[in-house]
Motif scaffolding. Structure first.
Motif, short mmCIF file in Angstrom:
data_model
loop_
_atom_site.label_atom_id
_atom_site.label_comp_id
_atom_site.label_asym_id
_atom_site.label_seq_id
_atom_site.Cartn_x
_atom_site.Cartn_y
_atom_site.Cartn_z
N PHE A 207 26.00 75.28 57.15
CA PHE A 207 26.97 74.23 56.85
C PHE A 207 26.50 73.37 55.68
CE2 PHE A 207 28.59 69.87 57.62
CZ PHE A 207 29.96 70.14 57.47
N ILE A 208 25.22 72.98 55.71
CA ILE A 208 24.67 72.17 54.61
C ILE A 208 24.68 72.97 53.31
CG2 ILE A 208 22.59 71.04 53.73
CD1 ILE A 208 21.93 70.32 56.67
N GLY A 209 24.34 74.25 53.39
CA GLY A 209 24.39 75.10 52.18
C GLY A 209 25.80 75.23 51.65
N LEU A 210 26.79 75.36 52.56
CA LEU A 210 28.18 75.47 52.14
C LEU A 210 28.65 74.18 51.47
CD1 LEU A 210 30.75 77.22 52.17
CD2 LEU A 210 31.30 76.22 54.40
N ILE A 211 28.27 73.05 52.05
CA ILE A 211 28.64 71.76 51.46
C ILE A 211 28.00 71.60 50.08
CG2 ILE A 211 28.42 69.26 51.68
CD1 ILE A 211 30.50 70.44 53.51
N ALA A 212 26.73 71.99 49.98
CA ALA A 212 26.04 71.89 48.69
C ALA A 212 26.69 72.79 47.64
CB ALA A 212 24.57 72.27 48.85
N ALA A 213 27.12 74.00 48.06
CA ALA A 213 27.77 74.91 47.12
C ALA A 213 29.11 74.35 46.67
CB ALA A 213 27.96 76.28 47.79
N ILE A 214 29.87 73.78 47.61
CA ILE A 214 31.16 73.20 47.24
C ILE A 214 30.98 72.03 46.28
CG2 ILE A 214 33.15 71.92 48.16
CD1 ILE A 214 32.93 73.63 50.68
N VAL B 38 32.72 72.08 42.84
CA VAL B 38 33.83 71.14 42.70
C VAL B 38 33.37 69.80 42.13
CG1 VAL B 38 35.65 69.90 43.95
CG2 VAL B 38 35.06 72.24 44.58
N GLY B 39 32.11 69.42 42.43
CA GLY B 39 31.61 68.11 42.06
C GLY B 39 31.77 67.76 40.58
N PRO B 40 31.32 68.62 39.66
CA PRO B 40 31.46 68.26 38.23
C PRO B 40 32.90 68.03 37.80
CG PRO B 40 29.89 70.06 38.52
CD PRO B 40 30.54 69.86 39.84
N ALA B 41 33.81 68.91 38.24
CA ALA B 41 35.22 68.74 37.88
C ALA B 41 35.79 67.47 38.48
CB ALA B 41 36.03 69.96 38.34
N LEU B 42 35.43 67.21 39.76
CA LEU B 42 35.92 66.00 40.41
C LEU B 42 35.37 64.76 39.73
CD1 LEU B 42 37.55 64.93 42.82
CD2 LEU B 42 35.46 65.00 44.18
#
Length: 359
Positions: free
Chosen positions: A79-86, A90-94
């Protein structure tokens, strides 16, 4: 003692009213309890939400002979790895969209001011003023009053932001531990409760707890899938119509979709405003995207993942949202439907047990 039922119920109502009145006079006694409950509410609420979301995965791993503790830790890592990947994707674009939005807010405010200025000189606005529905003096006084209280409001807003950050930090720190023990020992809770239930009602009580848990699990898991679908399809639709800040607006639409009926309108409002600032026809395309997504959700996705298990009439939902929203705002509107579904499940089981006992 009582000669009629009317006297009995009159006495009961008077005692209840007296009890409520006394409680209002000693409210300071309950303040520590209120603080205690408010402090624990959000960590337990978030942990309970994640428990019903992750429990099927843990059960799947346990059924494959994976030790429960290891299964939970594996789930945490994934779950933590999935959140980190998202966040990485997505983070830079957001972040770019948020920065761009903040940078352009002054120009949007200027455009809105010009729009209001043009509107104030229009025939329609002049006609409304002439009809004395709106007083320009009152409007000017309202604007001046708002401007005079703006520093205080900003100070309160900053204090609120610090309070929210503190609460979020508390939740992030405590939820993993609470959730771990919920996933590890959650199935033992019904057995711990049963000794407090009369032996003749234990079978019905166990059934009631299982149905309540199934109702919550169905609602939470279904809503998460529905929100993901709405967010992804709305984002794709906004990209197709070339709507600015598509990612931010799609996330807002996905989150607000948790609120039945009202949520899509709340989520659509920012997208319509942004579209209107760029083109008079853009809001029409935004509405088209929202209608298509909501039709797919209402006719295909929601019946598939949630089904008819909640079986709540639309009018009942609207009334619940109005009352809960008035009492507790957005949080009340989010919690209204699952709370009602759980309460209805418990009441129906109690009524069923009473009928069986009487027959």
């Amino acid at each position: 003692m009582f000669k009629s039922k009317l006297q009995f119920w009159t006495f009961e109502l008077l005692m209840i009213a007296l009890f409520i009145y006394v409680c209002t006079k000693i409210s300071f006694v309950f303040e520590p309890v209120a603080v205690f409950i408010s402090t624990l509410f959000f960590p337990i609420f978030v942990s309970g939400f994640l428990y019903f979301l992750f429990q099927p995965i843990v059960s799947f791993l346990v059924n494959r002979k994976v030790p429960k503790g290891l299964a939970i830790l594996t789930l945490y890592v994934v779950f933590i790895g999935l959140i980190a990947a998202i966040i990485g994707v997505v983070g830079p674009a957001l972040s770019r969209q948020i920065t761009d939005l903040v940078h352009n807010i002054p120009s949007y405010v200027e455009e809105a001011r010009q729009f209001i200025d043009r509107l104030s000189h229009s025939r329609g606005f002049t006609w409304i003023v002439e009809q004395e529905y709106v007083s320009l003096d009152q409007l000017e006084d309202s604007i001046l009053n708002y401007a005079s209280t703006l520093p205080t409001n900003l100070k309160n807003s900053i204090s609120s932001v610090f309070s929210v950050v503190t609460n979020i930090t508390l939740i992030i720190v405590t939820v993993p531990f609470v959730l771990f023990y919920m996933l590890k020992d959650g199935q033992k809770l019904p057995k711990r409760i049963l000794p407090f239930v009369p032996s003749s009602y234990r079978k019905e009580a166990l059934r009631m707890m299982k149905e309540t848990a199934n109702t919550l699990a169905t609602y939470i898991q279904g809503q998460v899938l529905v929100c993901l679908f709405v967010g992804i399809t709305t984002f794709i639709g906004y990209l197709i119509i070339d709507l600015p800040y598509a990612l931010i607006l799609a996330i807002i639409g996905a989150i607000t979709n948790i609120i039945p009926y009202v949520g899509p309108f709340i989520g659509a409002a920012p997208a319509l405003i942004v579209g209107l600032l760029y083109s008079p026809t853009k809001p029409l395309f935004v509405l088209l995207v929202i209608v298509i997504v909501q039709q797919l959700d209402g006719n295909v996705i929601s019946p598939l993942v949630i089904g008819k298990k909640l079986n709540t009439h639309p009018l009942t939902i609207i009334i619940l949202l109005l009352v809960a929203g008035n009492i507790a705002g957005i949080l009340g509107m989010i919690l209204a439907i699952p709370t009602y579904a759980v309460t209805k499940t418990i009441v129906f089981n109690i009524v069923r047990v009473v009928r069986v006992r009487r027959s």
